[in-house]
Motif scaffolding. Structure first.
Motif, PDB file in Angstrom:
ATOM      1  N   ARG A  18      31.804  42.864  44.750  1.00 55.34           N
ATOM      2  CA  ARG A  18      31.524  43.838  43.703  1.00 55.34           C
ATOM      3  C   ARG A  18      32.259  45.134  44.009  1.00 55.34           C
ATOM      4  N   THR A  19      33.008  45.607  43.032  1.00 57.10           N
ATOM      5  CA  THR A  19      33.719  46.871  43.182  1.00 57.10           C
ATOM      6  C   THR A  19      33.356  47.770  42.016  1.00 57.10           C
ATOM      7  N   VAL A  20      33.204  49.038  42.311  1.00 54.37           N
ATOM      8  CA  VAL A  20      32.887  50.005  41.270  1.00 54.37           C
ATOM      9  C   VAL A  20      34.063  50.961  41.163  1.00 54.37           C
ATOM     10  N   ASP A  21      34.933  50.692  40.205  1.00 53.02           N
ATOM     11  CA  ASP A  21      36.098  51.535  39.952  1.00 53.02           C
ATOM     12  C   ASP A  21      35.888  52.214  38.611  1.00 53.02           C
ATOM     13  N   ALA A  22      35.535  53.496  38.651  1.00 54.14           N
ATOM     14  CA  ALA A  22      35.245  54.235  37.418  1.00 54.14           C
ATOM     15  C   ALA A  22      36.449  55.006  36.903  1.00 54.14           C
ATOM     16  N   SER A  23      37.624  54.819  37.497  1.00 58.64           N
ATOM     17  CA  SER A  23      38.779  55.636  37.122  1.00 58.64           C
ATOM     18  C   SER A  23      39.157  55.459  35.660  1.00 58.64           C
ATOM     19  N   SER A  33      38.870  58.585  32.897  1.00 59.79           N
ATOM     20  CA  SER A  33      40.067  59.122  32.235  1.00 59.79           C
ATOM     21  C   SER A  33      39.766  59.561  30.810  1.00 59.79           C
ATOM     22  N   ALA A  63      34.965  47.494  34.283  1.00 61.26           N
ATOM     23  CA  ALA A  63      34.223  48.086  35.398  1.00 61.26           C
ATOM     24  C   ALA A  63      32.835  47.484  35.508  1.00 61.26           C
ATOM     25  N   ARG A  94      33.188  43.900  37.028  1.00 61.71           N
ATOM     26  CA  ARG A  94      33.497  43.882  38.462  1.00 61.71           C
ATOM     27  C   ARG A  94      32.338  44.397  39.290  1.00 61.71           C
ATOM     28  N   ALA A  95      31.622  45.389  38.784  1.00 59.69           N
ATOM     29  CA  ALA A  95      30.465  45.902  39.519  1.00 59.69           C
ATOM     30  C   ALA A  95      29.366  44.860  39.624  1.00 59.69           C
ATOM     31  N   PRO A 108      44.744  50.710  33.403  1.00 56.39           N
ATOM     32  CA  PRO A 108      43.326  50.334  33.526  1.00 56.39           C
ATOM     33  C   PRO A 108      42.826  49.401  32.436  1.00 56.39           C
ATOM     34  N   SER A 153      43.215  43.520  33.018  1.00 54.33           N
ATOM     35  CA  SER A 153      42.485  42.948  34.163  1.00 54.33           C
ATOM     36  C   SER A 153      43.412  42.260  35.147  1.00 54.33           C
TER      37      SER A 153
END
Length: 485
Positions: A98-103, A107, A212, A215-216, A448, A451
């Motif tokens: 699990r990854t938390v990429d909020a970029s 934006s 996001a 992936r989270a 972004p 995927s």
């Protein structure tokens, strides 16, 4: 808006004068400040509240405002390095970490620096928001009997009925849940329909906030390409067969970021393919109410044409009102509805009743259709002005599709050749975004939205978050300067 600006100005003036008072010293009374600065009592209250929130002033009812005592020395920060081991250990047992990429989300949420034109915004500019109607609706809602009591877990019946009528088909209020905005509804839907580690089919490109979420939750987004007519059914069928996925997330109307509308001949095909795969379709119908004046009749939501419970529908009021008006609906048929309800209750209990009551007041008022008509006309005007400015000043940027709804344009950057290689070559998209910001315009990079590896570099330009058409023309001029052709 003027009162708010005056409050900020007064707060700045008082902040500069605080050194005249010793810690604990009393500031002039509100009446004295009104007379001295020739402002209203509301402006004084706003300014003092702002200083109190910053810890510079302490207000005491009946006594007045006082300069706050100096803050004590900051406690030394502890050692948090142990968290790197703890957090990475969780991923070692997961099929899909699990990854938390909020970029990608930030934006479009982060406000640009002062003086920068906001082509990256994801919401209507305050001048386009129905601020007066929302304020009146909230005031009326607060006076409703029981407005501050606990609402039904599923949401107010009248609000669920309103959303059900908007979806159409055989959807009833009993099949609608009220959620706290589209992002929350999408999170609930993905958690309900896909276990951690599972593949989930997504449009390519697609909304970064949904990627996001996936992936989270430990899901594996699998891209399915779209064109000007929406997702390609043949590739969707292939993706279901190759992955065994049980969920497909799509935006059939004014897709983000391409603006595509799923073609009539593809709509039934997408539902058939998902049904044969034993899969759900999460329909994110996020900007139906931001249709442009020249769009013509809109297709119905996919959920209205789905008798078998394939579609889980997400619809929201937020995009057509304000980023803080977070009211949305989840609609589903069959046993999945109970799972959606259970997850939502565990996560958030319910949407605050005053906000639900305010939504009912707003959509039931004469101001609501007037607002939608005004926004429809303004968005068309802004779209046309941005399109013309781009074609005149930046013909090198390809604009393959001009949408008839939504709030942005999707541009493909040229290949990195000749004199443009520095701007558009390897890493050129990121370099251009940085150069644009230096030139005074904030734009959204395309990376972004994919995927997997993108087929080309892109930009997304919003025309709804700026103050007016003059900013659109100036923003394109600044973007041209950043491109340095």
């Amino acid at each position: 808006m003027q009162e708010r600006s005056s409050g900020d100005d007064l707060a700045n003036r008082l902040r500069r004068e605080l050194d005249r008072y010793s810690p604990g010293g009393k500031l002039p009374s509100s009446r004295a400040l009104v007379e001295r600065f020739r402002v209203s009592p509301v402006t004084v209250s706003r300014a003092l509240a702002q200083l109190a929130a910053e810890g510079l002033v302490v207000t005491r009812p009946g006594a007045g405002a006082f300069r706050a005592q100096p803050r004590s020395a900051i406690t030394p920060t502890g050692d948090t390095s142990w968290q790197e081991v703890a957090l990475s250990a969780d991923a070692s047992t997961e099929l899909v970490p699990r990854t938390v990429d909020a970029s990608g989300v930030l934006s479009s949420l982060a406000a640009p620096p002062p003086g920068v034109i906001e082509f990256n915004g994801g919401y209507l500019h305050p001048s386009l928001q129905p601020e007066r109607a929302m304020g009146a609706a909230l005031a009326r809602a607060g006076r409703r009997p029981g407005a501050w009591s606990r609402p039904p877990m599923e949401g107010l019946t009248e609000l669920r009925e309103w959303f059900a009528r908007g979806i159409g088909g055989a959807i009833t209020a009993a099949e609608v849940l009220i959620a706290a905005g589209g992002q929350s509804a999408l999170t609930t839907a993905l958690r309900a329909l896909a276990p951690p580690g599972a593949p989930v089919l997504v449009e390519s490109p697609t909304y970064p906030g949904m990627l996001a979420i996936a992936r989270a939750a430990g899901l594996r987004p699998v891209p399915v390409p779209v064109d000007a007519d929406g997702v390609k059914p043949a590739l969707l069928a292939d993706a279901f067969k190759a992955t065994g996925a049980r969920v497909f997330v799509c935006q059939p109307l004014f897709q983000n970021p391409t603006g595509a509308v799923l073609a009539p001949e593809r709509r039934a095909e997408v539902l058939r393919i998902a049904r044969e795969a034993g899969a759900f379709v999460i329909e994110d119908d996020f900007v139906r109410r931001l249709v442009h004046e020249d769009a013509g009749p809109l297709p119905r939501p996919l959920a209205a044409e789905d008798p078998d419970g394939v579609v889980v529908h997400v619809g929201s009021l937020t995009k057509a009102t304000s980023p803080s008006f977070r009211v949305s609906a989840l609609a589903a048929r069959g046993p999945v509805l109970e799972r959606l309800r259970a997850i939502q209750v565990v996560d958030s209990f319910f949407v605050p009743r005053p906000l639900q009551e305010a939504a009912l007041e707003l959509v039931g008022s004469p101001a609501w259709p007037r607002h939608l008509r005004a926004v429809s006309a303004e968005l068309k005007t802004r779209r046309d002005i941005m399109t013309a400015a781009l074609r005149l000043n930046l013909p090198e940027l390809a604009l393959p599709h001009i949408p008839f709804g939504g709030y942005h344009l999707w541009l493909r950057l040229p290949d990195g050749t000749g004199g443009t290689s520095q701007a558009f070559g390897s890493g050129g998209e990121s370099a251009l975004v940085t150069a644009a910001l230096r030139a005074g315009v904030a734009v959204t990079p395309g990376r972004p939205y994919f995927s997997a590896e993108p087929p080309a570099a892109h930009l997304r330009l919003s025309f709804a978050a700026v103050a007016g058409t003059e900013e659109i023309t100036e923003g394109v001029r600044r973007l041209r300067a950043a491109c340095a052709f």
